[in-house]
Design a protein around this motif. Structure first.
Motif, PDB file in Angstrom:
ATOM      1  N   GLY A  71     -26.860 -27.490   5.385  1.00 27.62           N
ATOM      2  CA  GLY A  71     -27.375 -27.309   4.043  1.00 27.62           C
ATOM      3  C   GLY A  71     -27.502 -28.574   3.235  1.00 27.62           C
ATOM      4  O   GLY A  71     -28.398 -28.700   2.393  1.00 27.62           O
ATOM      5  N   ALA A  72     -26.611 -29.548   3.455  1.00 28.22           N
ATOM      6  CA  ALA A  72     -26.673 -30.794   2.689  1.00 28.22           C
ATOM      7  C   ALA A  72     -27.955 -31.567   2.987  1.00 28.22           C
ATOM      8  O   ALA A  72     -28.486 -32.270   2.124  1.00 28.22           O
ATOM      9  CB  ALA A  72     -25.456 -31.663   2.991  1.00 28.22           C
ATOM     10  N   ALA A  73     -28.468 -31.444   4.218  1.00 27.28           N
ATOM     11  CA  ALA A  73     -29.693 -32.150   4.600  1.00 27.28           C
ATOM     12  C   ALA A  73     -30.943 -31.297   4.398  1.00 27.28           C
ATOM     13  O   ALA A  73     -32.038 -31.829   4.215  1.00 27.28           O
ATOM     14  CB  ALA A  73     -29.602 -32.598   6.061  1.00 27.28           C
ATOM     15  N   GLY A  74     -30.777 -29.977   4.427  1.00 34.20           N
ATOM     16  CA  GLY A  74     -31.907 -29.069   4.253  1.00 34.20           C
ATOM     17  C   GLY A  74     -31.554 -27.962   3.288  1.00 34.20           C
ATOM     18  O   GLY A  74     -31.106 -26.883   3.712  1.00 34.20           O
ATOM     19  N   PRO A  75     -31.721 -28.186   1.972  1.00 35.47           N
ATOM     20  CA  PRO A  75     -31.291 -27.195   0.974  1.00 35.47           C
ATOM     21  C   PRO A  75     -31.862 -25.802   1.190  1.00 35.47           C
ATOM     22  O   PRO A  75     -31.213 -24.810   0.857  1.00 35.47           O
ATOM     23  CB  PRO A  75     -31.802 -27.800  -0.343  1.00 35.47           C
ATOM     24  N   GLY A  76     -33.057 -25.706   1.760  1.00 40.23           N
ATOM     25  CA  GLY A  76     -33.663 -24.403   1.971  1.00 40.23           C
ATOM     26  C   GLY A  76     -32.828 -23.476   2.828  1.00 40.23           C
ATOM     27  O   GLY A  76     -32.917 -22.249   2.706  1.00 40.23           O
ATOM     28  N   ARG A 117     -38.419 -23.876  11.268  1.00 43.26           N
ATOM     29  CA  ARG A 117     -39.149 -25.133  11.050  1.00 43.26           C
ATOM     30  C   ARG A 117     -39.697 -25.277   9.634  1.00 43.26           C
ATOM     31  O   ARG A 117     -39.542 -26.334   9.016  1.00 43.26           O
ATOM     32  CB  ARG A 117     -40.261 -25.279  12.088  1.00 43.26           C
ATOM     33  N   PRO A 118     -40.368 -24.279   9.052  1.00 37.44           N
ATOM     34  CA  PRO A 118     -40.875 -24.464   7.688  1.00 37.44           C
ATOM     35  C   PRO A 118     -39.783 -24.461   6.617  1.00 37.44           C
ATOM     36  O   PRO A 118     -40.048 -24.877   5.478  1.00 37.44           O
ATOM     37  CB  PRO A 118     -41.822 -23.281   7.501  1.00 37.44           C
ATOM     38  N   ILE A 119     -38.593 -24.006   6.943  1.00 39.76           N
ATOM     39  CA  ILE A 119     -37.483 -24.024   5.984  1.00 39.76           C
ATOM     40  C   ILE A 119     -36.817 -25.392   5.967  1.00 39.76           C
ATOM     41  O   ILE A 119     -36.334 -25.847   4.927  1.00 39.76           O
ATOM     42  CB  ILE A 119     -36.452 -22.932   6.340  1.00 39.76           C
ATOM     43  N   TRP A 120     -36.808 -26.060   7.109  1.00 42.14           N
ATOM     44  CA  TRP A 120     -36.167 -27.369   7.272  1.00 42.14           C
ATOM     45  C   TRP A 120     -37.110 -28.474   6.782  1.00 42.14           C
ATOM     46  O   TRP A 120     -38.319 -28.391   6.984  1.00 42.14           O
ATOM     47  CB  TRP A 120     -35.825 -27.566   8.737  1.00 42.14           C
ATOM     48  N   ILE A 204     -10.448 -28.849   0.401  1.00 42.39           N
ATOM     49  CA  ILE A 204     -11.810 -28.935   0.930  1.00 42.39           C
ATOM     50  C   ILE A 204     -12.641 -29.831   0.010  1.00 42.39           C
ATOM     51  O   ILE A 204     -12.851 -29.518  -1.164  1.00 42.39           O
ATOM     52  CB  ILE A 204     -12.471 -27.556   1.018  1.00 42.39           C
ATOM     53  N   GLY A 205     -13.096 -30.946   0.542  1.00 41.81           N
ATOM     54  CA  GLY A 205     -14.002 -31.815  -0.206  1.00 41.81           C
ATOM     55  C   GLY A 205     -15.425 -31.287  -0.106  1.00 41.81           C
ATOM     56  O   GLY A 205     -15.896 -30.962   0.993  1.00 41.81           O
ATOM     57  N   ARG A 206     -16.110 -31.185  -1.228  1.00 46.69           N
ATOM     58  CA  ARG A 206     -17.422 -30.548  -1.247  1.00 46.69           C
ATOM     59  C   ARG A 206     -18.568 -31.541  -1.117  1.00 46.69           C
ATOM     60  O   ARG A 206     -18.459 -32.709  -1.516  1.00 46.69           O
ATOM     61  CB  ARG A 206     -17.573 -29.737  -2.522  1.00 46.69           C
ATOM     62  N   CYS A 207     -19.694 -31.059  -0.551  1.00 41.53           N
ATOM     63  CA  CYS A 207     -20.885 -31.872  -0.373  1.00 41.53           C
ATOM     64  C   CYS A 207     -22.032 -31.275  -1.181  1.00 41.53           C
ATOM     65  O   CYS A 207     -21.867 -30.278  -1.891  1.00 41.53           O
ATOM     66  CB  CYS A 207     -21.263 -31.947   1.108  1.00 41.53           C
ATOM     67  N   SER A 208     -23.208 -31.864  -1.061  1.00 40.11           N
ATOM     68  CA  SER A 208     -24.343 -31.473  -1.891  1.00 40.11           C
ATOM     69  C   SER A 208     -24.902 -30.098  -1.553  1.00 40.11           C
ATOM     70  O   SER A 208     -25.721 -29.561  -2.309  1.00 40.11           O
ATOM     71  CB  SER A 208     -25.461 -32.520  -1.783  1.00 40.11           C
ATOM     72  N   ALA A 209     -24.484 -29.488  -0.445  1.00 39.93           N
ATOM     73  CA  ALA A 209     -24.961 -28.135  -0.136  1.00 39.93           C
ATOM     74  C   ALA A 209     -24.584 -27.157  -1.245  1.00 39.93           C
ATOM     75  O   ALA A 209     -25.309 -26.184  -1.496  1.00 39.93           O
ATOM     76  CB  ALA A 209     -24.384 -27.662   1.193  1.00 39.93           C
ATOM     77  N   THR A 210     -23.476 -27.411  -1.924  1.00 36.23           N
ATOM     78  CA  THR A 210     -23.037 -26.521  -3.002  1.00 36.23           C
ATOM     79  C   THR A 210     -23.885 -26.672  -4.260  1.00 36.23           C
ATOM     80  O   THR A 210     -23.710 -25.916  -5.214  1.00 36.23           O
ATOM     81  CB  THR A 210     -21.563 -26.793  -3.358  1.00 36.23           C
ATOM     82  N   THR A 216     -32.683 -18.942  -4.262  1.00 34.57           N
ATOM     83  CA  THR A 216     -33.984 -19.601  -4.137  1.00 34.57           C
ATOM     84  C   THR A 216     -34.041 -20.639  -3.027  1.00 34.57           C
ATOM     85  O   THR A 216     -35.128 -21.006  -2.577  1.00 34.57           O
ATOM     86  CB  THR A 216     -34.351 -20.293  -5.454  1.00 34.57           C
ATOM     87  N   GLY A 217     -32.867 -21.149  -2.606  1.00 35.48           N
ATOM     88  CA  GLY A 217     -32.854 -22.246  -1.649  1.00 35.48           C
ATOM     89  C   GLY A 217     -33.216 -23.569  -2.287  1.00 35.48           C
ATOM     90  O   GLY A 217     -33.554 -24.533  -1.573  1.00 35.48           O
ATOM     91  N   GLN A 218     -33.123 -23.666  -3.618  1.00 37.57           N
ATOM     92  CA  GLN A 218     -33.483 -24.882  -4.346  1.00 37.57           C
ATOM     93  C   GLN A 218     -32.259 -25.417  -5.101  1.00 37.57           C
ATOM     94  O   GLN A 218     -31.485 -24.643  -5.675  1.00 37.57           O
ATOM     95  CB  GLN A 218     -34.603 -24.598  -5.344  1.00 37.57           C
ATOM     96  N   PRO A 219     -32.074 -26.749  -5.137  1.00 34.20           N
ATOM     97  CA  PRO A 219     -30.972 -27.326  -5.917  1.00 34.20           C
ATOM     98  C   PRO A 219     -31.134 -26.999  -7.398  1.00 34.20           C
ATOM     99  O   PRO A 219     -32.242 -27.019  -7.931  1.00 34.20           O
ATOM    100  CB  PRO A 219     -31.123 -28.836  -5.665  1.00 34.20           C
ATOM    101  N   ASP A 220     -30.004 -26.671  -8.048  1.00 33.50           N
ATOM    102  CA  ASP A 220     -30.049 -26.366  -9.478  1.00 33.50           C
ATOM    103  C   ASP A 220     -29.005 -27.131 -10.272  1.00 33.50           C
ATOM    104  O   ASP A 220     -28.955 -27.018 -11.502  1.00 33.50           O
ATOM    105  CB  ASP A 220     -29.900 -24.861  -9.720  1.00 33.50           C
ATOM    106  N   ILE A 221     -28.156 -27.919  -9.571  1.00 25.96           N
ATOM    107  CA  ILE A 221     -27.114 -28.684 -10.261  1.00 25.96           C
ATOM    108  C   ILE A 221     -26.547 -29.705  -9.282  1.00 25.96           C
ATOM    109  O   ILE A 221     -26.588 -29.496  -8.062  1.00 25.96           O
ATOM    110  CB  ILE A 221     -25.994 -27.756 -10.774  1.00 25.96           C
TER     111      ILE A 221
END
Length: 266
Positions: A71-76, A117-120, A204-210, A216-221
C-alpha cells in the motif's frame, strides 16, 4: 486493567483486501491463520528469483515487504476489500469491480495479476506473480499478532477532525476500554483474551499506507506526519506474541497483567 475485544481482522493477501472475523483460534507462536498467506511479487523481485522459483508459486523463505505489491507504494491497493471464502479470494475495488479467484489455479492467478495492473501505479515495476511461502508474509518475520486500540484511534480522529476508521491500519485485533495510547506502555506485559494469552513485544511504526482513505484508494492525509506532530512518534498499535493459544471472539473481555515469570522466558 480490563477492556474488550471489539474487532478481529485478517488479510489473506498481503496489502490487498481485508476481512472481518467474528472469532478465530490463536496458536502459540503463530500469526492468525491465513493472515498474509499470499502476496504478489512485482517484476523486479520475480526477475531476481526466476532461477529458483521457475514456474512455481511458492518462494523459499520470508521476504521483506519491498519484494511485493504494498500500500505504501501503490495507494490504490488500500481500496481493495474482501478476503478468503471457501478457498477462493473474493476481492472488490471501488473503481475496478470484483474478482474471485482460486489461488491454486494458474489461470486464476494470472487473472488476478491482470486485475491488479490498473490499480498499481504505472511507474512502478508491474505486478508479476501470486505467491505463498513457508511462513506468513507479514512485514515482520517474527510471528506476531498486531493489536490496535479504538481509544487511540478516536483520539487521533478528534485531533484531525475527521473519521479515519479501522480499515486503513490493517490490524488484527482492535481493543477498547483503555486510555488513548496506553498500549505503547504495554511492552513486556501480558494480555489475556478469554483463555488466550499474548505478550506485547514492540510498538508498530506506521508508513504512508495509513494515509489512504480505504473507501476511495486515494490519500487524504499525511498520517505519519500527523502522528509524529501529535505524539512525538509515528507509532500506532503494538505487536504481540501468542504464548497460550485458544479461540477468541469479538466482545470477549480483555485483562492486562504483568508478565508471568514462566512466560517471560519462552
Amino acid at each position: 486493567m480490563t477492556g474488550r475485544l471489539e474487532e478481529i481482522w485478517r488479510y489473506p493477501l498481503k496489502s490487498i483486501g481485508r476481512e472481518r472475523l467474528d472469532r478465530v483460534r490463536l496458536t502459540k507462536g503463530q500469526r492468525l491463520p491465513f493472515d498474509r498467506h499470499w502476496a504478489v511479487l512485482h517484476e523486479t523481485t520475480l526477475a531476481k528469483l526466476a532461477a529458483d522459483l521457475g514456474d512455481g508459486d511458492e518462494i523459499a523463505s520470508w521476504m521483506p515487504k519491498s519484494a511485493f505489491l504494498r500500500g505504501a507504494a501503490g495507494p490504490g491497493l488500500q481500496g481493495v476489500s474482501g478476503g478468503l471464502h471457501s478457498g477462493r479470494l473474493d476481492l472488490s475495488h471501488p473503481d475496478h469491480g470484483e474478482i474471485s479467484v482460486d489461488p491454486t489455479k494458474p489461470a486464476d492467478r494470472d487473472a488476478l495479476i491482470a486485475w491488479l495492473r490498473p490499480i498499481w501505479p504505472a511507474d512502478k515495476a508491474p505486478p508479476a506473480r501470486l505467491v505463498s511461502g513457508p511462513e506468513a508474509l507479514t512485514d515482520t518475520r517474527q510471528p506476531f499478532v498486531s493489536i490496535n486500540s479504538l481509544d487511540s484511534l478516536h483520539q487521533v480522529e478528534i485531533q484531525l477532525g475527521q473519521r479515519l476508521g479501522t480499515e486503513r491500519w490493517r490490524g488484527n485485533l482492535w481493543v477498547d476500554g483503555f486510555e488513548p495510547f496506553a498500549e505503547q506502555d504495554w511492552i513486556g506485559r501480558t494480555i489475556r483474551i478469554g483463555l488466550a494469552e499474548l505478550i506485547v513485544r514492540e510498538p508498530i511504526g506506521r508508513c504512508s499506507a495509513t494515509s489512504v482513505d480505504t473507501q476511495t484508494g486515494q490519500p487524504d492525509i499525511d498520517m505519519v506526519r500527523a502522528l509524529t506532530e501529535a505524539n512525538g512518534h509515528a507509532y500506532f498499535g503494538v505487536y504481540a506474541e501468542v504464548i497460550h493459544g485458544a479461540e477468541i471472539a469479538e466482545m470477549a473481555e480483555i485483562f492486562l497483567t504483568d508478565t508471568p515469570a514462566e512466560a517471560a522466558t519462552t
